[in-house]
Design an enzyme around this catalytic site. Structure first.
Site, PDB file in Angstrom:
ATOM      1  CB  VAL A  65      -0.953  -0.014   1.214  1.00 34.54           C
ATOM      2  CG1 VAL A  65      -1.627   1.332   1.396  1.00 34.54           C
ATOM      3  CG2 VAL A  65      -1.983  -1.109   1.036  1.00 34.54           C
TER       4      VAL A  65
ATOM      5  CG  PHE B  94     -11.320   1.810  -0.400  1.00 35.81           C
ATOM      6  CD1 PHE B  94     -11.939   1.059   0.586  1.00 35.81           C
ATOM      7  CD2 PHE B  94     -11.322   3.192  -0.287  1.00 35.81           C
ATOM      8  CE1 PHE B  94     -12.563   1.682   1.668  1.00 35.81           C
ATOM      9  CE2 PHE B  94     -11.936   3.820   0.784  1.00 35.81           C
ATOM     10  CZ  PHE B  94     -12.560   3.070   1.764  1.00 35.81           C
ATOM     11  CG  LEU B  95      -4.844   1.227  -2.977  1.00 38.21           C
ATOM     12  CD1 LEU B  95      -3.357   1.538  -2.903  1.00 38.21           C
ATOM     13  CD2 LEU B  95      -5.538   2.100  -3.997  1.00 38.21           C
TER      14      LEU B  95
ATOM     15  CG  ASN C 179     -11.617  -4.789   2.835  1.00 36.99           C
ATOM     16  OD1 ASN C 179     -11.950  -4.479   1.693  1.00 36.99           O
ATOM     17  ND2 ASN C 179     -10.388  -4.619   3.281  1.00 36.99           N
TER      18      ASN C 179
ATOM     19  N   GLY D 157      -8.805 -14.775   0.128  1.00 35.61           N
ATOM     20  CA  GLY D 157      -7.596 -14.775   0.949  1.00 35.61           C
ATOM     21  C   GLY D 157      -6.934 -13.420   0.843  1.00 35.61           C
TER      22      GLY D 157
ATOM     23  CB  CYS E 236      -7.181  -6.649   2.880  1.00 32.54           C
ATOM     24  SG  CYS E 236      -5.899  -5.403   2.819  1.00 32.54           S
TER      25      CYS E 236
ATOM     26  CE  LYS F 156      -4.326  -6.336   7.398  1.00 31.49           C
ATOM     27  NZ  LYS F 156      -5.304  -5.273   7.437  1.00 31.49           N
TER      28      LYS F 156
ATOM     29  NE  ARG G 108       0.926  -9.701   2.695  1.00 27.65           N
ATOM     30  CZ  ARG G 108       0.942  -8.361   2.831  1.00 27.65           C
ATOM     31  NH1 ARG G 108       1.116  -7.825   4.017  1.00 27.65           N
ATOM     32  NH2 ARG G 108       0.779  -7.582   1.785  1.00 27.65           N
TER      33      ARG G 108
HETATM   34  C1  UDX Z   1      -0.976  -2.270   4.261  1.00 36.14           C
HETATM   35  C2  UDX Z   1      -1.590  -1.624   5.451  1.00 36.14           C
HETATM   36  O1  UDX Z   1      -0.997  -0.603   5.863  1.00 36.14           O
HETATM   37  C3  UDX Z   1      -2.453  -2.528   6.194  1.00 36.14           C
HETATM   38  O2  UDX Z   1      -2.955  -1.980   7.357  1.00 36.14           O
HETATM   39  C4  UDX Z   1      -3.541  -2.755   5.218  1.00 36.14           C
HETATM   40  O3  UDX Z   1      -4.601  -3.429   5.778  1.00 36.14           O
HETATM   41  C5  UDX Z   1      -2.973  -3.526   4.048  1.00 36.14           C
HETATM   42  O4  UDX Z   1      -2.006  -2.792   3.463  1.00 36.14           O
HETATM   43  P1  UDX Z   1       0.950  -3.706   3.444  1.00 36.14           P
HETATM   44  O5  UDX Z   1       1.271  -2.593   2.518  1.00 36.14           O
HETATM   45  O6  UDX Z   1       0.395  -4.957   2.885  1.00 36.14           O
HETATM   46  O7  UDX Z   1      -0.055  -3.171   4.548  1.00 36.14           O
HETATM   47  O8  UDX Z   1       2.143  -3.987   4.437  1.00 36.14           O
HETATM   48  P2  UDX Z   1       3.553  -4.655   4.187  1.00 36.14           P
HETATM   49  O9  UDX Z   1       3.636  -5.097   2.771  1.00 36.14           O
HETATM   50  O10 UDX Z   1       3.738  -5.579   5.323  1.00 36.14           O
HETATM   51  O11 UDX Z   1       4.545  -3.426   4.312  1.00 36.14           O
HETATM   52  C6  UDX Z   1       4.827  -2.702   5.447  1.00 36.14           C
HETATM   53  C7  UDX Z   1       6.156  -1.981   5.268  1.00 36.14           C
HETATM   54  O12 UDX Z   1       6.393  -1.147   6.396  1.00 36.14           O
HETATM   55  C8  UDX Z   1       7.355  -2.898   5.116  1.00 36.14           C
HETATM   56  O13 UDX Z   1       8.111  -2.503   4.010  1.00 36.14           O
HETATM   57  C9  UDX Z   1       8.145  -2.688   6.418  1.00 36.14           C
HETATM   58  O14 UDX Z   1       9.527  -2.843   6.242  1.00 36.14           O
HETATM   59  C10 UDX Z   1       7.764  -1.262   6.784  1.00 36.14           C
HETATM   60  N1  UDX Z   1       7.863  -0.942   8.215  1.00 36.14           N
HETATM   61  C11 UDX Z   1       7.344  -1.744   9.159  1.00 36.14           C
HETATM   62  C12 UDX Z   1       8.487   0.253   8.586  1.00 36.14           C
HETATM   63  O15 UDX Z   1       8.974   1.006   7.755  1.00 36.14           O
HETATM   64  N2  UDX Z   1       8.552   0.567   9.906  1.00 36.14           N
HETATM   65  C13 UDX Z   1       8.055  -0.232  10.889  1.00 36.14           C
HETATM   66  O16 UDX Z   1       8.152   0.103  12.072  1.00 36.14           O
HETATM   67  C14 UDX Z   1       7.430  -1.430  10.492  1.00 36.14           C
HETATM   68  C1  UDX Z   2      -8.991  -6.037  -1.015  1.00 33.94           C
HETATM   69  C2  UDX Z   2     -10.043  -4.948  -1.286  1.00 33.94           C
HETATM   70  O1  UDX Z   2     -10.827  -5.308  -2.445  1.00 33.94           O
HETATM   71  C3  UDX Z   2      -9.388  -3.585  -1.473  1.00 33.94           C
HETATM   72  O2  UDX Z   2     -10.390  -2.593  -1.602  1.00 33.94           O
HETATM   73  C4  UDX Z   2      -8.441  -3.256  -0.302  1.00 33.94           C
HETATM   74  O3  UDX Z   2      -9.170  -2.914   0.860  1.00 33.94           O
HETATM   75  C5  UDX Z   2      -7.481  -4.400  -0.029  1.00 33.94           C
HETATM   76  O4  UDX Z   2      -8.188  -5.651   0.091  1.00 33.94           O
HETATM   77  P1  UDX Z   2      -7.268  -7.464  -2.447  1.00 33.94           P
HETATM   78  O5  UDX Z   2      -7.222  -8.323  -1.234  1.00 33.94           O
HETATM   79  O6  UDX Z   2      -5.998  -6.972  -3.026  1.00 33.94           O
HETATM   80  O7  UDX Z   2      -8.182  -6.162  -2.189  1.00 33.94           O
HETATM   81  O8  UDX Z   2      -8.030  -8.260  -3.620  1.00 33.94           O
HETATM   82  P2  UDX Z   2      -9.533  -8.523  -4.034  1.00 33.94           P
HETATM   83  O9  UDX Z   2      -9.630  -8.343  -5.487  1.00 33.94           O
HETATM   84  O10 UDX Z   2     -10.493  -7.793  -3.190  1.00 33.94           O
HETATM   85  O11 UDX Z   2      -9.680 -10.093  -3.742  1.00 33.94           O
HETATM   86  C6  UDX Z   2      -9.650 -10.621  -2.419  1.00 33.94           C
HETATM   87  C7  UDX Z   2      -9.895 -12.112  -2.436  1.00 33.94           C
HETATM   88  O12 UDX Z   2     -11.231 -12.397  -2.825  1.00 33.94           O
HETATM   89  C8  UDX Z   2      -8.998 -12.879  -3.410  1.00 33.94           C
HETATM   90  O13 UDX Z   2      -8.547 -14.067  -2.784  1.00 33.94           O
HETATM   91  C9  UDX Z   2      -9.910 -13.212  -4.569  1.00 33.94           C
HETATM   92  O14 UDX Z   2      -9.543 -14.391  -5.239  1.00 33.94           O
HETATM   93  C10 UDX Z   2     -11.250 -13.377  -3.857  1.00 33.94           C
HETATM   94  N1  UDX Z   2     -12.416 -13.130  -4.721  1.00 33.94           N
HETATM   95  C11 UDX Z   2     -12.650 -11.888  -5.226  1.00 33.94           C
HETATM   96  C12 UDX Z   2     -13.302 -14.173  -4.992  1.00 33.94           C
HETATM   97  O15 UDX Z   2     -13.119 -15.319  -4.524  1.00 33.94           O
HETATM   98  N2  UDX Z   2     -14.414 -13.915  -5.754  1.00 33.94           N
HETATM   99  C13 UDX Z   2     -14.680 -12.679  -6.259  1.00 33.94           C
HETATM  100  O16 UDX Z   2     -15.710 -12.512  -6.930  1.00 33.94           O
HETATM  101  C14 UDX Z   2     -13.763 -11.632  -5.988  1.00 33.94           C
END
Ligand code: UDX
Ligand code: UDX
Length: 455
Positions: free
Chosen positions: A11, A165-166, A233, A282, A285, A288, A352
């Site tokens: 994100v 909402f990405l 979500n 899965g 997002c 969790k 994840r």
């Molecule tokens: C994000 C969100 O922020 C989470 O709450 C949301 O629900 C999903 O997207 P994501 O981008 O998937 O999480 O996180 P992740 O890919 O684990 O990246 C977090 C980054 O923060 C890592 O690069 C890590 O090295 C960095 N980090 C972590 C810091 O720079 N400082 C810290 O103290 C902890």
């Molecule tokens: C989600 C949210 O959509 C996004 O807005 C943000 O809050 C981050 O979390 P993401 O997890 O990246 O995005 O993917 P998404 O396209 O929402 O799919 C999530 C899961 O649902 C995947 O495992 C996908 O395979 C499943 N899915 C999705 C289905 O099983 N059926 C569907 O019709 C759509």
């Protein structure tokens, strides 16, 4: 505007790159020095379509830089985004320790001048006020070190909740073409700055269709913005569990869930999106966020029955692929199963909470030999959670000697494989299409016994 994004995960990095692209001066901070080194050399640490190219062009223009030095980031930004991960703890609660560390760090490094601190991370409801408190703790600790009184706190900032909402795999498109932007805060000053930040996106200057009306901005209080994220979500996850439940009933009564989804989705009250039945949701997002909302409700003595059922249906759904394998192969012990796709969805390298991992555990338990091919995972060294899996480098090698294939992830290229050739090299040409993704007739014509989900 001068922006600092802390945390360069799926994100944070996309947000930082896109904000630079629309003209802001962005510094991205990450405490992982290896990652920072990689990004400074122009490489993205994650796979997201279009991200590397956009990252490079904005680095070249000088609007995008990277550092591991939080104080430099805080000094630079008038808007500071917190975008570190908030994974689920075993209890289902959200693990906010990284947000806490960053908020304290911001406080300890806060420079003079007004700042907006933005929660981009998905945080439990009520975290906006909590972040404010932690930042102030950080300021107080620094002042104490400097021998200043804690009653004389020098800090001018407001906290805004701005949920993301990405979708992984289309995160850049989603940033430039959002359905809405949600901003939660009690401060008009902070909200005005956030509106200014997003003006080019609101005016659709970078949208695929610039003729659309401006992007709606939903302004709320802090807790409502935090709840919007969880509710959105949870709704989408429940919608998928709903269609999976219908699929399971379709399987029994002989209906086809893909036709049913089309038939109900055209009702504008229902909508056709997120009605694809399969092996369940899965990713980083949905699992969790739904668990965290159930947990929050529990904290307030409310049992979120519908959300719990959505999770249960999803847990069962992942194993539906195994059930179907058992129906056709009977005993799985000693059989070889090939998995087409591993990531939780296509166009990402993210494993994840991927349904594949649960299916792998179960196949292991039942004594099957597991092979897999995934367009990204097969090329990277990523093998976490895959120790008992033979990862093949192409789909034809995968099929060779298998008793069945299971399509786990709907990667586009899986529609164009040489299924005839693959069928010939298998012990028994069985294909479980866990995403109802392939053309049944074509796969059957190639010599496969095709088994879909709810059809
Ligand atoms: C994000 C969100 O922020 C989470 O709450 C949301 O629900 C999903 O997207 P994501 O981008 O998937 O999480 O996180 P992740 O890919 O684990 O990246 C977090 C980054 O923060 C890592 O690069 C890590 O090295 C960095 N980090 C972590 C810091 O720079 N400082 C810290 O103290 C902890
Ligand atoms: C989600 C949210 O959509 C996004 O807005 C943000 O809050 C981050 O979390 P993401 O997890 O990246 O995005 O993917 P998404 O396209 O929402 O799919 C999530 C899961 O649902 C995947 O495992 C996908 O395979 C499943 N899915 C999705 C289905 O099983 N059926 C569907 O019709 C759509």
């Amino acid at each position: 505007m001068r922006v600092c994004v802390i945390g360069t995960g799926y994100v944070g990095l996309v947000t930082g790159v896109c904000l630079a692209h629309i003209g802001h001066d962005v510094i991205c901070v990450d405490n992982n020095e290896e990652k920072v080194k990689l990004m400074k050399s122009g490489q993205s640490p994650i796979y997201e379509p279009g991200l590397s190219e956009l990252m490079k062009s904005n680095m070249d223009s000088g609007r995008l830089t990277f550092t591991a030095d939080l104080s430099a980031g805080v000094a630079h930004g008038e808007i500071l985004f917190i975008a570190v991960g908030t994974p689920a703890l075993p209890t289902g609660e959200s693990d906010t320790r990284y947000v806490e560390a960053v908020a304290r760090g911001i406080g300890a490094n806060l420079t003079t001048g007004y700042k907006v601190i933005v929660n981009k991370s998905t945080v439990p409801i009520g975290s906006g006020d909590w972040v404010r408190m932690i930042v102030l703790d950080g300021v107080a600790e620094r002042q104490k070190e400097q021998g200043k009184s804690s009653t004389d706190i020098e800090a001018e900032f407001d906290v805004v909740s701005n949920p993301e909402f990405l979708r992984e795999g289309s995160a850049i498109f989603d940033t430039f073409n959002p359905d809405r932007i949600v901003l939660g805060s009690n401060s008009d000053r902070a909200l005005k700055m956030m509106q200014q930040l997003y003006t080019p996106i609101v005016e659709r200057k970078y949208a695929d269709d610039a003729s659309l009306p401006p992007v709606p901005i939903v302004m709320t209080d802090l807790s409502s913005a935090e709840m919007v994220k969880y509710a959105a979500n949870s709704f989408l996850a429940t919608k998928i569990s709903f269609i999976n439940e219908i699929a399971n009933i379709c399987d029994r009564v002989g209906a086809d869930v893909t036709q049913v989804a089309n038939g109900i989705g055209l009702d504008s009250r229902i909508g056709s999106k997120f009605l694809r039945a399969g092996i369940g949701w899965g990713g980083s997002c949905f699992p969790k966020d739904v668990s965290a909302l159930i947990h929050t409700a529990d904290d307030y003595n409310y049992e979120a029955q519908l959300l719990k059922a959505a999770v249960e249906v999803n847990n069962r759904q992942r194993l539906m692929a195994i059930e179907k394998l058992q129906q056709v192969l009977k005993i799985l012990k000693g059989k070889t199963v090939g998995l087409l796709g591993l990531t939780f969805k296509p166009d990402t390298d993210d494993l994840r909470d991927a349904p594949a991992l649960i299916i792998i555990d179960q196949l292991n338990r039942l004594g099957a030999k597991i092979k897999a091919y995934d367009p990204i995972i097969s090329q990277t060294g990523m093998r976490h959670g895959l120790s008992n899996v033979i990862v093949e480098t192409d789909p034809e090698l995968l099929a060779d000697g298998c008793d069945a294939l299971v399509l786990i992830t709907e990667w586009k290229q899986f529609q164009n494989l040489d299924y005839s050739k693959m069928a010939k090299s298998m012990h028994s040409a069985i294909l479980i299409d866990g995403r109802n993704f392939l053309d049944r007739k074509a796969v059957e014509a190639a010599g496969f016994q095709y088994v879909g989900m709810g059809r």
